[in-house]
Design a protein around this motif. Structure first.
Motif, PDB file in Angstrom:
ATOM      1  N   SER A  91     -21.254  -6.715  51.383  1.00 48.04           N
ATOM      2  CA  SER A  91     -21.591  -8.062  51.818  1.00 48.04           C
ATOM      3  C   SER A  91     -22.641  -8.692  50.915  1.00 48.04           C
ATOM      4  N   LEU A  92     -23.643  -7.916  50.544  1.00 50.67           N
ATOM      5  CA  LEU A  92     -24.686  -8.420  49.643  1.00 50.67           C
ATOM      6  C   LEU A  92     -24.085  -8.855  48.313  1.00 50.67           C
ATOM      7  N   MET A  93     -23.229  -8.002  47.738  1.00 48.00           N
ATOM      8  CA  MET A  93     -22.626  -8.328  46.446  1.00 48.00           C
ATOM      9  C   MET A  93     -21.711  -9.552  46.548  1.00 48.00           C
ATOM     10  N   THR A  94     -20.938  -9.656  47.637  1.00 51.64           N
ATOM     11  CA  THR A  94     -20.023 -10.795  47.751  1.00 51.64           C
ATOM     12  C   THR A  94     -20.783 -12.107  47.930  1.00 51.64           C
ATOM     13  N   GLN A  95     -21.881 -12.053  48.683  1.00 51.18           N
ATOM     14  CA  GLN A  95     -22.697 -13.266  48.827  1.00 51.18           C
ATOM     15  C   GLN A  95     -23.276 -13.689  47.475  1.00 51.18           C
ATOM     16  N   LEU A  96     -23.909 -12.756  46.795  1.00 53.10           N
ATOM     17  CA  LEU A  96     -24.525 -13.085  45.506  1.00 53.10           C
ATOM     18  C   LEU A  96     -23.486 -13.550  44.492  1.00 53.10           C
ATOM     19  N   HIS A  97     -22.321 -12.877  44.492  1.00 49.21           N
ATOM     20  CA  HIS A  97     -21.323 -13.245  43.492  1.00 49.21           C
ATOM     21  C   HIS A  97     -20.768 -14.639  43.773  1.00 49.21           C
ATOM     22  N   THR A  98     -20.536 -14.959  45.037  1.00 55.13           N
ATOM     23  CA  THR A  98     -20.074 -16.298  45.373  1.00 55.13           C
ATOM     24  C   THR A  98     -21.125 -17.338  45.018  1.00 55.13           C
ATOM     25  N   ASP A  99     -22.388 -17.036  45.280  1.00 51.72           N
ATOM     26  CA  ASP A  99     -23.456 -17.990  44.979  1.00 51.72           C
ATOM     27  C   ASP A  99     -23.628 -18.208  43.473  1.00 51.72           C
ATOM     28  N   THR A 100     -23.407 -17.160  42.674  1.00 52.23           N
ATOM     29  CA  THR A 100     -23.481 -17.374  41.222  1.00 52.23           C
ATOM     30  C   THR A 100     -22.317 -18.230  40.739  1.00 52.23           C
ATOM     31  N   HIS A 101     -21.172 -18.150  41.418  1.00 54.90           N
ATOM     32  CA  HIS A 101     -20.068 -19.050  41.078  1.00 54.90           C
ATOM     33  C   HIS A 101     -20.440 -20.504  41.370  1.00 54.90           C
ATOM     34  N   ILE A 102     -21.118 -20.729  42.497  1.00 50.75           N
ATOM     35  CA  ILE A 102     -21.538 -22.089  42.830  1.00 50.75           C
ATOM     36  C   ILE A 102     -22.534 -22.596  41.795  1.00 50.75           C
ATOM     37  N   LEU A 103     -23.531 -21.775  41.463  1.00 51.56           N
ATOM     38  CA  LEU A 103     -24.495 -22.140  40.425  1.00 51.56           C
ATOM     39  C   LEU A 103     -23.788 -22.427  39.114  1.00 51.56           C
ATOM     40  N   ASN A 104     -22.889 -21.548  38.730  1.00 50.42           N
ATOM     41  CA  ASN A 104     -22.136 -21.705  37.488  1.00 50.42           C
ATOM     42  C   ASN A 104     -21.370 -23.021  37.483  1.00 50.42           C
ATOM     43  N   ALA A 105     -20.701 -23.323  38.595  1.00 50.77           N
ATOM     44  CA  ALA A 105     -19.907 -24.549  38.691  1.00 50.77           C
ATOM     45  C   ALA A 105     -20.782 -25.785  38.510  1.00 50.77           C
ATOM     46  N   LEU A 106     -21.949 -25.816  39.163  1.00 46.08           N
ATOM     47  CA  LEU A 106     -22.803 -26.997  39.103  1.00 46.08           C
ATOM     48  C   LEU A 106     -23.442 -27.163  37.725  1.00 46.08           C
ATOM     49  N   VAL A 107     -23.822 -26.048  37.094  1.00 48.09           N
ATOM     50  CA  VAL A 107     -24.343 -26.145  35.727  1.00 48.09           C
ATOM     51  C   VAL A 107     -23.255 -26.653  34.791  1.00 48.09           C
ATOM     52  N   PHE A 108     -22.045 -26.135  34.946  1.00 50.08           N
ATOM     53  CA  PHE A 108     -20.918 -26.563  34.099  1.00 50.08           C
ATOM     54  C   PHE A 108     -20.664 -28.062  34.263  1.00 50.08           C
ATOM     55  N   GLN A 109     -20.754 -28.554  35.498  1.00 48.67           N
ATOM     56  CA  GLN A 109     -20.490 -29.963  35.758  1.00 48.67           C
ATOM     57  C   GLN A 109     -21.615 -30.877  35.283  1.00 48.67           C
ATOM     58  N   HIS A 110     -22.853 -30.470  35.500  1.00 48.98           N
ATOM     59  CA  HIS A 110     -23.998 -31.351  35.233  1.00 48.98           C
ATOM     60  C   HIS A 110     -24.554 -31.227  33.817  1.00 48.98           C
ATOM     61  N   PHE A 111     -24.185 -30.162  33.113  1.00 46.72           N
ATOM     62  CA  PHE A 111     -24.776 -29.921  31.795  1.00 46.72           C
ATOM     63  C   PHE A 111     -23.693 -29.744  30.737  1.00 46.72           C
ATOM     64  N   GLN A 112     -22.724 -30.637  30.745  1.00 46.31           N
ATOM     65  CA  GLN A 112     -21.738 -30.776  29.671  1.00 46.31           C
ATOM     66  C   GLN A 112     -21.012 -29.471  29.339  1.00 46.31           C
ATOM     67  N   GLY A 113     -20.565 -28.784  30.377  1.00 45.25           N
ATOM     68  CA  GLY A 113     -19.751 -27.598  30.166  1.00 45.25           C
ATOM     69  C   GLY A 113     -20.496 -26.413  29.592  1.00 45.25           C
ATOM     70  N   ALA A 114     -21.787 -26.271  29.923  1.00 45.42           N
ATOM     71  CA  ALA A 114     -22.573 -25.141  29.404  1.00 45.42           C
ATOM     72  C   ALA A 114     -21.946 -23.816  29.834  1.00 45.42           C
ATOM     73  N   LEU A 115     -21.909 -22.864  28.902  1.00 40.39           N
ATOM     74  CA  LEU A 115     -21.266 -21.573  29.152  1.00 40.39           C
ATOM     75  C   LEU A 115     -22.286 -20.505  29.542  1.00 40.39           C
ATOM     76  N   VAL A 116     -21.791 -19.484  30.216  1.00 42.09           N
ATOM     77  CA  VAL A 116     -22.610 -18.345  30.637  1.00 42.09           C
ATOM     78  C   VAL A 116     -22.777 -17.384  29.467  1.00 42.09           C
ATOM     79  N   THR A 117     -23.983 -16.869  29.291  1.00 45.11           N
ATOM     80  CA  THR A 117     -24.228 -15.864  28.258  1.00 45.11           C
ATOM     81  C   THR A 117     -24.610 -14.508  28.849  1.00 45.11           C
ATOM     82  N   GLY A 118     -24.767 -14.437  30.172  1.00 46.29           N
ATOM     83  CA  GLY A 118     -25.059 -13.156  30.812  1.00 46.29           C
ATOM     84  C   GLY A 118     -25.272 -13.347  32.298  1.00 46.29           C
TER      85      GLY A 118
END
Length: 242
Positions: A91-118
């Motif tokens: 449960s801990l891993m699924t929550q964190l992993h879903t939340d990093t997807h949300i963070l990733n999505a918003l950074v991608f949308q608001h910061f011109q498609g910025a990519l993940v480096t780690g």
């Protein structure tokens, strides 16, 4: 690599299976409900039970396309076993992993498609993501916190699909990591995770059924890591998901 049992049967945390190979302190299972980790996600933990004994599954080691379940004791169980995933840790891993997807999505949308480096998920309820953001204002990044929590409260469902490697690489933004793509499965497809109405990206981790399954998060820290990388650290709050 085959499709993970935990992807096809995410609610199965106790599974009767068989040992197909063994060495002191490690086994390969015919079918395993354990996620093996990777891409920043920690491997599942739990128990292995058999007639006459049980021991903890302390980790998983990939070797030549097989997953060795590392046991807490130097035992060699054979035959029928029961694999039990630690539900709280999953449960801990699924929550964190879903939340990093949300963070990733918003950074991608608001910061011109910025990519993940780690990325890295941690057993203390925190996670960090590194982005290629050389010119970003850290205050703008911190301002994403309420938007992330809005998405959590919106109860957006998650769904999954498999695309060919060529299709996945051709769709802009589906592969978000600057240097690493999720490995294709044995049939040559790549798993795509969609938060409906928000985002689609390739990923091999475990996730929630919907975003409301996560506790709210806080952005704990933002660091500059070299000329290009910004590291955003998030943490789950103490509130329980609804």
């Amino acid at each position: 690599m085959t499709r993970y049992f935990c992807h096809e049967h995410p609610d199965v945390l106790i599974h009767a299976t068989r040992v197909v190979d063994v060495r002191p302190g490690a086994v390969v299972l015919e079918q395993s409900p354990f996620h093996p980790g990777g891409g920043g996600q920690l491997a599942d933990r739990g128990l292995l039970r058999w007639n006459g004994g049980e021991t903890r599954v302390a980790g998983i080691e990939a070797a030549e396309g097989r997953y060795w379940h590392l046991l807490a004791e130097q035992v060699e169980p054979v035959g029928a076993v029961e694999a039990v995933v630690d539900a709280e840790f999953r449960s801990l891993m699924t929550q964190l992993h879903t939340d990093t997807h949300i963070l990733n999505a918003l950074v991608f949308q608001h910061f011109q498609g910025a990519l993940v480096t780690g990325a890295q998920l941690n057993e203390d309820g925190t996670a960090r993501m590194d982005f290629d953001l050389p010119d970003a204002d850290n205050d703008r990044l911190r301002a994403l916190e309420p938007e992330i929590n809005d998405v959590i409260r919106e109860d957006l469902p998650l769904r999954y699909a498999y695309l060919s490697e060529a299709q996945a690489l051709a769709e802009r933004g589906l592969v978000r990591n600057r240097s690493v793509a999720p490995p294709p499965t044995a049939d040559g497809t790549i798993r795509v995770v969609e938060i409906v109405g928000l985002d689609r990206q390739a990923c091999g981790g475990t996730h929630l059924v919907s975003t409301a399954g996560s506790r709210p998060i806080r952005i704990l820290k933002i660091d500059n890591k070299g000329r290009h990388n910004r590291r955003i650290k998030i943490g789950l709050t103490g509130e329980s998901p609804r």
